[in-house]
Write an enzyme that holds these catalytic residues in place. Structure first.
Site, mmCIF file in Angstrom:
data_model
loop_
_atom_site.group_PDB
_atom_site.id
_atom_site.type_symbol
_atom_site.label_atom_id
_atom_site.label_comp_id
_atom_site.label_asym_id
_atom_site.label_seq_id
_atom_site.Cartn_x
_atom_site.Cartn_y
_atom_site.Cartn_z
ATOM 1 N N GLU A 32 0.884 -1.177 0.000
ATOM 2 C CA GLU A 32 0.000 0.000 0.000
ATOM 3 C C GLU A 32 0.910 1.211 0.000
ATOM 4 O O GLU A 32 1.533 1.529 1.012
ATOM 5 C CB GLU A 32 -0.883 -0.033 1.257
ATOM 6 C CG GLU A 32 -1.723 1.213 1.446
ATOM 7 C CD GLU A 32 -2.334 1.291 2.851
ATOM 8 O OE1 GLU A 32 -2.661 0.240 3.446
ATOM 9 O OE2 GLU A 32 -2.446 2.419 3.363
ATOM 10 N N ARG A 36 1.451 10.256 0.909
ATOM 11 C CA ARG A 36 1.985 11.211 1.893
ATOM 12 C C ARG A 36 3.229 11.866 1.346
ATOM 13 O O ARG A 36 3.859 12.672 2.007
ATOM 14 C CB ARG A 36 2.375 10.478 3.175
ATOM 15 C CG ARG A 36 1.197 9.949 3.908
ATOM 16 C CD ARG A 36 1.641 9.174 5.120
ATOM 17 N NE ARG A 36 0.681 8.153 5.367
ATOM 18 C CZ ARG A 36 0.783 7.241 6.310
ATOM 19 N NH1 ARG A 36 1.825 7.230 7.098
ATOM 20 N NH2 ARG A 36 -0.147 6.353 6.461
ATOM 21 N N THR A 60 -3.677 6.392 2.270
ATOM 22 C CA THR A 60 -3.850 7.804 2.637
ATOM 23 C C THR A 60 -4.576 8.560 1.522
ATOM 24 O O THR A 60 -4.256 9.711 1.204
ATOM 25 C CB THR A 60 -2.490 8.470 2.993
ATOM 26 O OG1 THR A 60 -1.647 7.537 3.670
ATOM 27 C CG2 THR A 60 -2.695 9.662 3.922
ATOM 28 N N LYS A 120 -10.537 -0.755 7.246
ATOM 29 C CA LYS A 120 -9.312 -0.490 8.000
ATOM 30 C C LYS A 120 -9.732 0.020 9.387
ATOM 31 O O LYS A 120 -10.665 0.831 9.487
ATOM 32 C CB LYS A 120 -8.503 0.571 7.252
ATOM 33 C CG LYS A 120 -7.329 1.152 8.011
ATOM 34 C CD LYS A 120 -6.455 1.968 7.066
ATOM 35 C CE LYS A 120 -5.428 2.774 7.837
ATOM 36 N NZ LYS A 120 -4.218 3.057 7.052
HETATM 37 C C1 3PG Z 1 -1.214 3.970 8.379
HETATM 38 O O1 3PG Z 1 -1.309 4.862 7.577
HETATM 39 O O2 3PG Z 1 -1.844 2.916 8.253
HETATM 40 C C2 3PG Z 1 -0.371 4.188 9.613
HETATM 41 O O3 3PG Z 1 0.363 5.340 9.530
HETATM 42 C C3 3PG Z 1 0.530 3.042 9.895
HETATM 43 O O4 3PG Z 1 0.878 3.156 11.226
HETATM 44 P P1 3PG Z 1 2.201 2.489 11.791
HETATM 45 O O5 3PG Z 1 3.328 3.372 11.360
HETATM 46 O O6 3PG Z 1 2.012 2.449 13.290
HETATM 47 O O7 3PG Z 1 2.320 1.130 11.190
#
Ligand code: 3PG
Length: 185
Positions: A32, A36, A60, A120
């Site tokens: 994924e 960002r 995102t 999610k």
């Molecule tokens: C996401 O976008 O799913 C999170 O930022 C992932 O979080 P993590 O860095 O704790 O895995």
């Protein structure tokens, strides 16, 4: 769906191939790639071209415009941190799988009303983690979750053992893949 979905932040498109190779060496064929960074769309199309054996999605994705860019670049699935009716509409029109985010019962119900039942759960650690997922199971037995946010190598097995968890997601998978295989690929 693979059980482990690496949340992949690519800050420099030239790192894309190395990251995808490390993920595959680590046994993961899904990524994924998150919107960002400025090169997210480019990294998605490069991954699709260089690694046709992988399933490449976009993360995102918080509005319709980004969703169009992600699908245009070749994203095979779309993930949002929350629920977006606009993103859902684009995905439905284009026939692309959408995993909206949720953290509360009302958000889960909004996603269900819109026809989505694989969601999610974000940020999982902040919103009750495994305890919340167990509570959701009794009221939303039709929903499967992808907990993300604070998932790591130590708690992933516990999350994956829950019957309403479809997969786990996290940045830790990319870090682990690069740590173990980054030097070899
Ligand atoms: C996401 O976008 O799913 C999170 O930022 C992932 O979080 P993590 O860095 O704790 O895995």
């Amino acid at each position: 769906m693979e059980k482990r979905i690496p949340v992949t932040v690519i800050d420099d498109v030239s790192k894309t191939d190395k990251i995808m190779k490390a993920l595959k060496a680590y046994g993961i064929f899904t990524a994924e790639i998150t919107f960002r960074t400025d090169c997210a769309a480019e990294a998605i199309s490069l991954s699709r071209r260089l690694h046709p054996d992988m399933c490449i999605g976009a993360g995102t994705v918080i509005n319709a415009e980004t969703c169009e860019a992600a699908i245009g670049a070749g994203a095979q699935f779309i993930v949002s941190p929350g629920f977006s009716a606009a993103v859902a509409a684009v995905c439905r029109e284009r026939g692309i799988t959408y995993y909206p985010g949720c953290a509360t019962p009302t958000e889960i119900m909004t996603a269900l009303d819109a026809g989505f039942s694989v969601l999610k759960f974000f940020p999982a650690d902040v919103y009750g983690g495994e305890k919340a997922l167990s509570a959701f199971r009794s009221v939303f037995p039709q929903v499967r979750f992808i907990p993300t946010g604070g998932v790591n190598a130590y708690n992933e097995a516990r999350y994956l053992s829950l019957p309403n968890v479809a997969a786990v997601g996290g940045t830790y998978l990319v870090a682990d893949a690069l740590k173990n295989y980054g030097g070899q690929v």
